[in-house]
Design a protein around this motif. Structure first.
Motif, PDB file in Angstrom:
ATOM      1  N   HIS A 221       0.959  -1.350   0.390  1.00  0.00           N
ATOM      2  CA  HIS A 221      -0.174  -0.063  -0.627  1.00  0.00           C
ATOM      3  C   HIS A 221       1.171   1.324   0.004  1.00  0.00           C
ATOM      4  O   HIS A 221       2.463   1.474   0.695  1.00  0.00           O
ATOM      5  N   CYS A 223       0.537   5.825  -0.347  1.00  0.00           N
ATOM      6  CA  CYS A 223      -0.339   6.732  -0.266  1.00  0.00           C
ATOM      7  C   CYS A 223       0.238   7.941  -0.404  1.00  0.00           C
ATOM      8  O   CYS A 223       1.666   7.914  -0.109  1.00  0.00           O
ATOM      9  N   CYS A 306      -7.441   4.365   2.556  1.00  0.00           N
ATOM     10  CA  CYS A 306      -5.954   4.452   3.384  1.00  0.00           C
ATOM     11  C   CYS A 306      -6.495   3.694   4.317  1.00  0.00           C
ATOM     12  O   CYS A 306      -7.875   3.239   4.664  1.00  0.00           O
TER      13      CYS A 306
END
Ligand SMILES: [Zn+2]
Lengths: 332, 344
Positions: A221, A223, A306
């Motif tokens: 992930h 962001c 998120c």
């Protein structure tokens, strides 16, 4: 195009089209927030706190089941900051003083003061506990070596690459332990991936050390980044799935994917986690439709942008529900 | 050649001890509706005074107000301009901190002073500190402004007229030029303009230099009126080595450089020299590890003979708010040790 679907199948995972998941963290219920404060003040002991952490974890597993999420997370009820949590356990780190994150939010930024080493399983017990509560797959959740390096002070290693690689060796052992415990999907977060575009090769090299030869489906992930500076190079990060914040950036990244094809699975963020406003179904569906204009449906997972830990429990549930409903709409 | 100890900008606004938590606790109480904006102003004033005291005690000669009141380097200025709405959080370079992103609903326009009051407060606060060495060392306040290019680059746009980067940068530049003038008229002698974005996006060099011009003209106007204003340009959070020769040509009174990204920057600067005073960001403002004073002193000794303008500013590579409070104080003290090692 369906290579990673085959990998999932080989791992014994049959997921529907548009699998739904979440990025990792969920808000802590009020009783747990209070208990953490009480623990810090010495008013309750570790076991009393753990009891409530387990209760909150069970709550989130149950809620994800109820909503019909496909790939679950434990919700990180026992973690504070995503780097500090690991730094408190991994030898070689010292607790640093308070540093501001933004606005009025502060955290204890860890300091690497000695050689880092794997202390034995860190997250495995929590993963086992969460997986024991559901038949659906629960993701193993780790923070990547490059991000742990970038978000810590370093007083020990000579440079940023050496630090990242030393941390990668520690995280690889944790990956091995998760796999040995039966974990099949492991997410290794690298939110710092884009902060120094010239260091992307370090992040890639470190991730190789973590995932090479490991039999699991890997997600990372990232962001809040300036992805235009690291795309398409970031596709070299050795994982199967990129979990990206798409909604907060008004889907700007899709233009990048048009210029150079996106070659991995994607966990496509369809709800913004930074606003308490709940997107209506049409807006969420439109985001999935946008994703479908450039990515084959077999490659798309659906989730929030998120971690949801900054939202209220009700808001988090509503945002998660919106993801599940959108995925269902597109399966039919 | 004078080597002046200068802070580069921010200072941590909270520490681990209870008395250093005043501002943090007050903001939380204001958010809960338990305290007022007057309480907040008091807390900001108190922490600003403390930041100034700590810098003065550490021997800093060109100090700042610590930017204690700044939510972040972008929204603190942009948010005070008409035509600007403040939006969600975005990561601020590679700092693992976040800024609130401005959205240009129209042309950003200055309707009143931005930081003039803050500058005045800092001067008064400094004046009230008994230094015990009046007459020997002159301590002054440096006012920091984020530059027009960086503000423009990090803004979102709703107003189509502000869509071109040039238009945004020009509008911000006009507003900041007025602020430079107002600061100069209020007695400011040293203004530092921070442009971290330009060394990340060197292709925008033309936009950047054009946006700097109105600020230079404002400085010149202040000087013409008989005041002694200096304008410095600081670029950090990235490696300036590839653009050093271009940076060195800018018509500013000092150029601040971040030496922590690339060890070869010292060679580059030593080889090319500098036509004007330099801000030597040789002490890492982003890592708690303390540099060896003698090693840094050796680097300073290499650079000083190459710098024209009879002065250089020794400071951290960036603002210090990325460090814990005790770490920041240690870095400031280190600056004094480095200078002592240079002199000796
Ligand atoms: Zn994230």
């Amino acid at each position: 195009m369906t290579m990673s679907r085959e990998k999932l199948k080989k791992l014994g995972l049959e997921l529907p089209l548009f699998p739904t998941t979440s990025v990792g963290s969920f808000p802590k219920p009020d009783y747990l927030v209070k208990a953490r404060a009480d623990f810090n003040k010495g008013r309750i002991n570790r076991e009393q706190l753990s009891e409530l952490e387990r209760k909150a974890t069970a709550f989130w597993i149950e809620k994800q089941e109820e909503l019909g999420v496909d790939v679950l997370v434990d919700g990180e009820q026992y973690r504070g900051d995503m780097v500090a949590y690991f730094a408190e356990i991994i030898p070689g780190f010292s607790k640093g003083g308070l540093v501001r994150s933004y606005g009025n939010r502060y955290y204890h930024k860890p300091i690497i003061t000695g050689a880092v080493s794997w202390p034995g399983p860190i997250t495995v017990e929590w993963w086992k506990y969460a997986q024991g509560l559901t038949k659906k797959p629960v993701k193993g959740m780790l923070t990547g070596p490059y991000t742990v390096m970038d978000w810590s002070f370093n007083e020990h290693y000579s440079d940023r690459r050496t630090t990242s690689l030393a941390l990668a060796d520690v995280i690889r052992k944790e990956v091995e332990a998760l796999i040995a415990a039966g974990c099949k999907i492991i997410q290794i977060d690298e939110p710092a991936l884009s902060v120094r575009p010239e260091e992307l090769p370090i992040a890639i090299e470190a991730m190789h050390r973590v995932t090479d030869g490991m039999n699991a489906y890997f997600i990372t992930h990232a962001c809040y980044g300036a992805f235009e500076h690291i795309y398409p190079g970031m596709l070299e990060v050795p994982v199967d799935n990129f979990d990206l914040e798409m909604s907060n950036s008004d889907l700007n990244m899709l233009n990048l994917f048009r210029s150079q094809p996106f070659t991995k699975d994607i966990s496509f963020g369809v709800v913004d986690v930074h606003t308490h406003v709940l997107e209506d179904a049409e807006k969420v569906n439109e985001r999935v439709r946008q994703a479908l204009t450039i990515l084959p449906k077999e490659r798309i997972w659906v989730d929030p942008d998120c971690g949801l830990k900054t939202r209220t429990v009700e808001e988090a549930l509503a945002k998660l529900r919106a993801c599940v409903e959108a995925a269902r709409a597109f399966r039919n | 050649m004078k080597l002046i100890i200068a802070n580069t900008g921010s200072y941590p606004r909270a520490g681990d001890s209870p008395e250093l938590q005043t501002l943090r606790k007050t903001i939380a109480a204001v958010d809960r509706g338990e305290m007022t904006s007057a309480d907040l102003a008091d807390a900001e004033n108190e922490m600003t005074r403390r930041a100034i005291e700590e810098q003065a005690r550490a021997g800093v000669e060109l100090l700042t107000d610590g930017q204690i009141r700044w939510h972040d380097p972008i929204s603190h200025l942009a948010g005070k301009l008409a035509g600007v709405k403040i939006n969600g959080l975005l990561r601020f370079f590679d700092t693992n901190t976040y800024f609130r992103q401005p959205v240009l609903m129209g042309k950003p326009e200055r309707k009143g002073p931005l930081v003039v009051e803050e500058y005045r407060f800092a001067c008064n606060a400094l004046g009230q500190i008994p230094t015990g060495r009046e007459g020997t060392v002159r301590v002054a306040v440096k006012q920091v402004l984020t530059g027009p290019y960086t503000l423009a680059k990090l803004s979102l746009v709703e107003d189509p007229a502000m869509q071109p980067l040039e238009a945004r940068a020009e509008a911000y530049a006009a507003a900041l030029a007025d602020e430079v003038k107002a600061l100069g008229e209020s007695g400011a002698e040293f203004i530092q303009v921070d442009e971290p974005a330009i060394i990340q996006v060197p292709n925008d060099w033309g936009v950047f230099t054009q946006a700097l011009e109105p600020l230079i003209r404002a400085r010149d106007a202040v000087r013409k009126a008989g005041r002694k204003l200096q304008l410095a340009l600081y670029a950090y959070f990235h490696n300036p080595a590839p653009f050093y020769e271009k940076l060195a040509q800018l018509p500013v009174d000092a150029l601040g450089l971040d030496f922590t990204y690339d060890a070869t920057l010292v060679d580059v600067v030593a080889a090319a020299g500098s036509p004007r005073p330099l801000g030597l960001g040789l002490v890492d403002g982003r890592n708690t590890k303390l540099e060896s004073p003698t090693e840094v002193a050796r680097v300073v000794e290499r650079l000083l003979p190459k710098i024209k303008g009879e002065r250089a500013y020794l400071g951290p590579s960036s603002g210090l708010e990325y460090l814990p409070r005790d770490g920041a104080a240690a870095k400031l003290e280190l600056l004094g040790k480095i200078r002592a090692a240079v002199n000796g």
